[in-house]
Design an enzyme around this catalytic site. Structure first.
Site, PDB file in Angstrom:
ATOM      1  CG  ASP B 380      90.687  53.400  36.746  1.00 54.64           C
ATOM      2  OD1 ASP B 380      90.752  52.269  36.257  1.00 54.64           O
ATOM      3  OD2 ASP B 380      90.091  54.355  36.218  1.00 54.64           O
ATOM      4  CD  GLU B 458      80.027  53.840  21.078  1.00 53.04           C
ATOM      5  OE1 GLU B 458      79.289  54.811  21.292  1.00 53.04           O
ATOM      6  OE2 GLU B 458      79.637  52.660  21.060  1.00 53.04           O
ATOM      7  CG  PHE B 500      80.339  47.749  25.557  1.00 48.96           C
ATOM      8  CD1 PHE B 500      81.355  47.100  24.873  1.00 48.96           C
ATOM      9  CD2 PHE B 500      80.559  48.145  26.862  1.00 48.96           C
ATOM     10  CE1 PHE B 500      82.569  46.867  25.481  1.00 48.96           C
ATOM     11  CE2 PHE B 500      81.775  47.905  27.481  1.00 48.96           C
ATOM     12  CZ  PHE B 500      82.781  47.269  26.785  1.00 48.96           C
ATOM     13  CE  LYS B 524      82.800  50.787  19.277  1.00 52.24           C
ATOM     14  NZ  LYS B 524      81.381  51.002  19.404  1.00 52.24           N
ATOM     15  CG  ASP B 638      93.185  48.842  28.554  1.00 50.62           C
ATOM     16  OD1 ASP B 638      92.906  48.028  27.658  1.00 50.62           O
ATOM     17  OD2 ASP B 638      93.375  50.051  28.365  1.00 50.62           O
ATOM     18  NE  ARG B 726      91.328  42.058  28.842  1.00 53.93           N
ATOM     19  CZ  ARG B 726      90.966  42.998  27.977  1.00 53.93           C
ATOM     20  NH1 ARG B 726      90.172  43.976  28.338  1.00 53.93           N
ATOM     21  NH2 ARG B 726      91.374  42.941  26.745  1.00 53.93           N
ATOM     22  CE  LYS B 732      89.390  48.657  38.181  1.00 52.33           C
ATOM     23  NZ  LYS B 732      89.071  49.954  37.576  1.00 52.33           N
ATOM     24  CG  ASP B 751      88.295  58.117  35.662  1.00 49.61           C
ATOM     25  OD1 ASP B 751      88.480  56.905  35.814  1.00 49.61           O
ATOM     26  OD2 ASP B 751      88.105  58.640  34.560  1.00 49.61           O
TER      27      ASP B 751
END
Lengths: 351, 1071
Positions: B380, B458, B500, B524, B638, B726, B732, B751
């Site tokens: 990861d 945040e 979210f 956001k 990411d 992504r 995964k 993690d």
């Protein structure tokens, strides 16, 4: 043993707090650290010696083994050669007829047989008298287990004959003492020895192991129903002598591991000179003919290594010689084909 | 299926179970049968039981049945007592939980009962810092606003506080009323989803409110969480005992089988087949011998009539004689050894992370060997390679790149000026930063404010905002948030939170400005989630460029936006939102749809860029692991650009000229497949010359998995490195599955909760007990504090474990084969009748006592030092390729045991011939020959001698003689006085020396020749160690991480485009 080890594993000297403390705040306290206790043992950092097979060590080791083995081999060989041994096979010569099996199984024939030997070398007493049988499988599974050690030891265990099949009980279900095939097939040739025509006493006392006499064969157990069945195997036993004194039986019952074996018959406690004539009168009773075995009479002295046996000496000399030549060979190889010991260029990382 | 829980109603108490928590596997009564059944599921145990049962037949057993029953019993007792001990500890901890005193309200009266006495429908009263005993629906708290805080660390490992709120229907109840309310909760049957609870609640008279009130996970208090910062709270028990959400998610994981284990199993089967062949051959020969020769032996008294099974007797006897070929002790020995490896990992103080105070831990004690055979590491990114400590670094507001020069926006004078001059764009931007989140501000007694946030981003944003004078001071439960900007206070009422999710990739809140009554939507999220929803005419291009630039720097970007709402529009939407929130099925999807309808026409305010620093030692570790021949893949949720930058930073991919990054990408499905094929071609041609890697994203992977799995597998097998961005948690795990199915040994490290599936899927799962909680660490086989410890875990512990297991297992076969071959050889001189040369005691003790301890010493053995391994990590190839435990090494051991059997047997029968040929003596001579040889075999194969090793090897030797001398004193045994006799004979000792010299001489000579003239890498390294004397200390290997990283970072910043651009030169299309 294994339990101790198991426990040791459980408390491996590594104390530590619970892995996932529920109170996460507890972690911020600098005093309670979860750092494992340091010990050389748990960190696998115990001082260790790492001997390598360097040419020096290996060549020295082989040379040393060779240097040790050759003299030991010579000494053993010498000891073995010191032993004077007379072996006389008599199974064929003692049966005058062609039908050897019929001869031996006939109880009425006279089976006396005389053999004469000349002693080549001076024999110092005690001279062991052995009988040698070849091709007799005392180690056969059916044979070796057909005995009852309890019955031989305890008076009250006379009825424990279940292991002794097929020679456990008589036809009318009385227990045979001693039961089993081993006792039933007891060797029954007898020898009378004359040295230069003079009858020489063959001492049959203490031919069995002392421990067997004391602990394995009862002093108050007498043979009963022995050799009373339809088939007679070997020798009969004197029912008035307790088992612990029946030394021939005790010797026979210590079964041989190999199909060729010698068993102690007795000892001559008198020196025999070189060129003396030894005449042995044999009562040739025992049947080795039906299975093609052979019998021999052996007179032998003993040395520190035991009876005559060249094997150890020869084996030691061979191995010692091989080690010396290996050491030499490695030395030559080391000189001729030098290798850079521990050369990183030898490293190859090909899969 | 539904469950109806009637609140405070004694009449329905029996329909569901009470709150007795039980984690035990057994009860006192079923322990024996259940445990036995479990143990007999192993093939080996079944086999040994069969052998043991056959031994009960006296006709065929060569030795006393105790020879198998004894060790079998010991093995069973050892495993059973381990199980029993574990289970007893579980029982004790359960008992502690069950006996806890809990306050329960019955008929309006508070009473204290034991926790196990709670029934579904009971009202449970909790105080601050209480552990919650079962799953509850919150109905009242001490807080006038009806909220309470819980800590869910025990459940999901997240250490932040979570807010729980009482359902609106119970909002105005006084504490007296709470004790008496009646009603019904309609909820699903127990499941293990700790993030979902879709239920309804209705109250009965006298509190007349017939409306159904929706319940979500936010209205629940779940078992094993803690109540914090709340004086009291009370709730209705919904799920109890093992049926709670935490109870249902406790699963027993499938035991993992290591590659070494399956190799051992294969060898066992091979030996089994060999054994059957030997048994058939010897059985046939035995029967022939019996018929041709045995019948003539009058002293055997073979009966004329034989039972029908007679032809079976001899083969079965040989089967029993040869049954020791498969070592009965191997499982126990290996289990013990594996337990020790695991302890070594637990106790390794070099894998202790002082920062988080976490030592390494191996939850799975059985798979340490796999660590040494790892071929693929799937890692990861966030929190694993990086620190997951988010720091706000830069931002882009209305055309200005703040923090561009200083590298830190908080120190950029322009931004500070803009704040003090109250630039409206900047103020709005900061307001979104401070408000648009689910952060809980906690005011401590001295007036300072700290923030508890579920997301690190945040927290970083709120902290940054407060540093820029936009202070979020409090948030109360009625939804009023107080903001302090430059000293003046502003109040906003938070109306709705549009949460979210990983699908939405954005979160929004609806607030009402208290002063003006204006409605605002603050949002956001990821750029690709926000830009398509921006209002038309917005200049997204400049923002896009900023995002691009920031992600080239390896920064995480978020796009902030806002939208003014009309009151009517909001009211209408709010109703729809309410309905969606109440729906029982497909709630999540419906909510997402409703949210989407509001998140349109967003006015973009700016971009934030957050830095997530690489963890200490990551680049060096990855370099070392790659050098060790391990393929390292990065799987991240990411963005691609960020992921590539991190990949460059941590040595995962090599920059252009030496390396090349192949991008698998495309606008359509066919594009993607084409670029996959192209990547495959390049990979095939250029693999030797260049360090190739490929990069793809979740969408591409989805299409590839659907359409072209085969070529992807080919690519995956060739590629040493890959970056997958992504990725969803499922993807995964799918990637792990692909690599696993092609026969590679995979290690997954992560993690967060999103890595759990991958960790469980992989052969070895490693969890980092990091900032995202302990979820991954709990699911994993190993947990470590930092990524860099992976190096030690694999190269040191994994490698040693593999080496040691390889020796232990093969040696176990060797010693069993040795004794079995001697039996077979002896059977040729005992008329093929199946007599055992060894007596029962010797046979039993041989496996259990005489040979198991010396071999255990190998758990301390180190072939080469840790420092050397870390200096030459390539040596891992040996264990990776299974060079120490495979068919040919086993053949070597097999040959050795055959040779040694000949040596022992031939020397014994020749040295103990004639008058010495006594069964008992001969057997002891042969046995001691085996013991001597095995002591020397262990010595020769030990690489490093430590005190315990020397003690155990030679102590065992002494113990052998002690045991046998003592046994010789027992008059009832057959071997009475035998050992005494032997020890007094010089010829016995001479024979032993002969056996050792003849047995070990050739082995030593061959070993020497190979060591010197055809050395393996291990031999060479041992020699290097010896000649160098002072191998580099492991500490020296760690270069100063900080400067190296700084160098890389600055270097990258300087040439950000020049390095990045050619890297993607071969990509099918650039985005």
């Amino acid at each position: 043993f294994i339990f101790d080890f198991f426990n040791a594993r459980l408390h491996f000297g590594c104390s530590r707090m619970q892995m996932y403390p529920l109170e996460m705040e507890g972690n911020s306290n600098p005093k309670t650290t979860n750092k494992p206790k340091y010990s050389k043992f748990t960190q696998q950092e115990l001082p260790a010696c790492k001997p390598l097979l360097t040419p020096e060590i290996v060549i020295a080791a082989f040379a040393l083994i060779g240097a040790l083995f050759v003299p030991i081999g010579l000494a053993s060989l010498h000891a073995s050669r010191q032993v004077v041994e007379l072996v006389h096979r008599y199974d064929a010569s003692c049966v005058p007829v062609d039908d050897k099996v019929g001869f031996i199984q006939n109880s009425r024939t006279d089976k006396t047989c005389t053999v004469t030997m000349t002693v080549p070398k001076y024999m110092k007493s005690p001279i062991h008298v052995y009988y040698l049988i070849d091709g007799f499988y005392q180690n056969h599974r059916r044979y070796v287990r057909s005995r009852s050690d309890k019955q031989l030891r305890y008076k009250s265990a006379a009825h424990l004959t279940s292991d002794c099949v097929p020679e456990g009980d008589t036809a009318d279900h009385a227990p045979i003492v001693p039961c089993g095939l081993v006792a039933w097939s007891l060797f029954n040739d007898t020898y009378t020895v004359r040295v230069n025509g003079v009858v020489t006493q063959v001492n049959k006392k203490d031919i069995a192991w002392k421990s067997d006499k004391n602990n394995k064969f009862g002093k108050n157990i007498y043979p009963s129903n022995f050799q009373k069945g339809r088939l007679i195997g070997g020798a009969t036993l004197n029912e008035s002598i307790p088992l612990s004194e029946q030394e021939d039986l005790i010797v026979w019952m210590r079964t041989a591991a190999l199909p060729t074996f010698r068993k102690l018959y007795g000892r001559i406690e008198k020196d025999i000179n070189a060129n003396d004539n030894v005449t042995v009168v044999i009562q040739n009773n025992y049947n080795t003919y039906s299975f093609g075995g052979s019998k021999a009479l052996v007179l032998s002295t003993a040395s520190w290594i035991g009876g005559k046996n060249n094997f150890i000496g020869i084996a030691y000399l061979t191995i010692g010689g091989l080690c010396l030549s290996l050491a030499m060979g490695f030395l030559v190889l080391y000189m001729v084909k030098r290798r850079n010991f521990g050369d990183p260029s030898n490293l190859s990382w090909n899969r | 299926m539904q469950r109806f829980v009637y609140i405070n109603d004694e009449s329905c108490r029996d329909s569901y179970r009470d709150n007795r928590v039980s984690n035990t596997k057994y009860t006192l009564w079923n322990f024996l049968p259940k445990n036995l059944l479990e143990q007999f599921r192993r093939f080996m145990n079944q086999y040994f039981l069969l052998i043991a049962c056959l031994q009960l037949w006296p006709t065929i057993t060569p030795v006393s049945p105790a020879t198998t029953w004894g060790p079998l019993a010991i093995i069973f007792i050892v495993s059973a007592s381990k199980e029993a001990w574990d289970d007893y500890n579980r029982y004790l901890s359960d008992k502690k939980v069950n006996e806890r005193r809990i306050w329960v309200v019955k008929d309006g009266i508070r009473r204290q009962i034991k926790a196990r006495g709670i029934h579904v429908g009971n009202i449970v009263w909790l105080h601050e810092n209480d552990e919650i005993p079962c799953d509850l629906v919150l109905i009242g708290t001490s807080d006038p606003q009806g909220i309470c805080y819980v800590e869910t660390a025990a459940l999901d490992g997240e250490t932040d506080l979570k807010t729980r709120i009482i359902p609106s229907i119970c909002a105005d109840l006084s504490s007296e009323q709470l004790g008496k309310i009646k009603g019904v909760v309609e909820c699903p049957n127990p499941d293990n989803d700790i993030r979902r609870f879709d239920a309804n609640m209705r109250l009965f008279p006298p509190i007349i409110d017939n409306e159904k009130c929706p319940l979500t996970i936010n209205n629940t208090l779940l078992q094993s969480c803690y109540l914090r910062y709340t004086e009291w709270a009370c709730g209705v028990a919904i799920y109890t005992g093992n049926e709670t959400k935490s109870g249902m998610s406790r699963g027993t994981a499938e035991p993992k089988l290591t590659a070494a284990d399956s190799m051992i199993d294969k060898l066992t089967v091979a030996i089994f087949i060999f054994q059957i062949a030997v048994v058939l051959l010897l059985g046939l020969a035995g029967n022939i011998w019996k018929d041709s020769h045995g019948c003539k032996l009058w002293y055997l008294m073979y009966p004329a009539e034989r039972p029908w099974y007679d032809f079976l007797v001899i083969p079965l006897r040989f089967e029993l004689l040869c049954s020791i070929m498969i070592p009965i002790s191997i499982k126990v020995t290996l289990d013990l050894a594996k337990g020790v490896y695991a302890k070594f990992i637990d106790c390794d103080d070099q894998m202790f992370d002082p920062e988080t105070n976490t030592p390494a831990h191996s939850a799975n004690t059985a798979i340490s060997e796999d660590l040494g055979q790892v071929e693929y590491i799937l890692s990861d990114k966030t929190g694993t390679l990086t620190e997951n400590r988010m720091i706000f670094r830069r931002c882009y507001i209305s055309g200005v790149l703040y923090g561009d020069k200083t590298g830190d926006a908080l120190k950029d004078a322009r931004l500070l000026n803009a704040v003090s001059s109250k630039d409206p764009d900047v103020v709005k931007f900061l307001m979104v930063m401070a408000l648009c989140n689910t952060v809980v501000p906690i005011k401590s007694n001295d007036g300072t404010i700290s923030y508890k946030a579920q997301s690190q981003d945040e927290e970083a944003l709120v902290n940054a905002a407060s540093n820029l004078n936009m202070l979020l001071t409090s948030k109360d439960s009625s939804g009023i948030a107080e903001i302090c900007f430059n000293g003046s206070k502003f109040y906003y009422e938070v109306l709705d939170v549009l949460e979210f999710t990983s699908d939405r990739k954005r979160m929004s809140i609806v607030v009402k400005e208290v002063k003006s009554g204006k409605f605002l939507l603050l949002t956001k999220g990821a750029d690709e989630a926000i830009f398509p929803r921006s209002c038309p005419g917005e200049q997204t291009k400049t923002y896009l460029e900023a995002v691009e630039m920031y992600s080239h720097l390896g920064l995480r970007t978020l796009c902030l936006g806002c939208r003014d709402l009309e009151e009517d529009e909001y009211k209408e939407w709010s109703k729809k939102f309410q309905d969606a929130s109440c729906s029982l099925d497909n709630r999540e999807h419906k909510i997402a749809e409703v949210c989407n309808s509001l998140e349109q026409g967003i006015h973009i305010l700016g971009i934030t860029a957050i830095e997530d620093r690489l963890q200490d030692g990551v680049p060096e570790t990855i370099k070392l692991l790659r050098k060790a021949g391990i393929n390292v893949w990065m799987l991240t949720g990411d963005k691609q650009t960020t992921a590539i930058q991190i990949g460059l930073l941590c040595n995962l991919i090599t920059p252009e000229s030496k390396g090349q990054l192949l991008s698998i990408n495309g606008k359509t499905e066919d594009d993607i497949l084409q670029s996959l094929e192209r990547a495959l071609t390049i990979m095939k041609t250029a693999l030797e010359r260049k360090d190739l890697a490929f990069v793809l994203d979740g969408w591409a992977l989805e299409i590839i998995l659907k359409r072209s799995l085969e070529s992807f597998t080919k690519l995956a097998m060739m590629s040493r490195t890959a970056i997958c961005c992504r990725m969803t948690p499922l993807q995964k795990a799918q990637l792990v599955g692909i690599l696993k199915s092609s026969g590679s040994l995979t290690l997954a490290i992560g993690d967060g909760g999103n890595d759990v599936r991958m960790i469980q899927e992989a052969n070895v799962g490693v969890g980092i007990s990091g900032r995202e909680g302990l979820q991954a660490a709990r699911a994993a086989d190993y947990s470590i504090g930092k990524f860099k410890f992976l190096r030690r875990l694999i190269l040191v512990h994994g490698r040693y474990s593999y080496n040691r297991t390889a020796f232990i297992s093969q040696y176990s076969f060797y010693k069993s084969l040795l004794i079995c071959f001697i039996q077979i050889l002896f059977s040729f001189s005992s008329g093929l009748s199946g007599t055992s040369i060894f007596n029962s005691i010797s046979l039993m003790a041989y496996n259990v006592f005489y040979t198991s301890l010396p071999v255990m010493t190998i758990i301390f053995d180190k072939d080469i030092s840790e420092a050397t391994v870390l200096r030459y990590p390539q040596i891992l190839l040996y264990s990776q390729a299974g060079r120490l435990l495979n068919r040919s090494t086993f053949a070597e051991w097999f040959g050795r045991s055959l040779y040694h059997a000949f040596v022992v047997f031939l020397i014994t029968i020749n040295a103990y011939a004639d008058e010495k040929s006594d069964m008992e003596e001969l057997s002891m001579v042969a046995l001691s020959g085996c013991i001597w040889l095995q002591a020397f075999v262990v010595t020769l194969d030990t690489n490093s001698f430590t005190c315990p090793q020397i003690t155990l090897i030679w102590g065992n030797f002494v113990a052998f003689y002690m045991i046998n001398l003592i046994l010789s004193a027992v008059p009832t045994l057959q071997m009475h006085t035998v050992m005494w006799h032997l020890c007094n004979q010089p010829s016995y000792w001479i024979t032993m020396a002969l056996i050792v010299a003849a047995g070990m001489g050739p082995v030593l000579a061959l070993r020497y020749l190979r060591n010197v003239y055809r050395p393996s890498a291990i031999d060479v390294l041992q020699q290097i160690e010896q000649t160098d004397g002072h191998a580099q200390a492991p500490g020296n290997l760690e270069s100063s991480t900080g400067t190296y990283l700084d160098y890389l970072l600055t270097d990258l910043r300087r040439n950000k485009s020049s390095i990045h651009q050619p890297l993607l030169s071969d990509s099918a299309s650039s985005r």
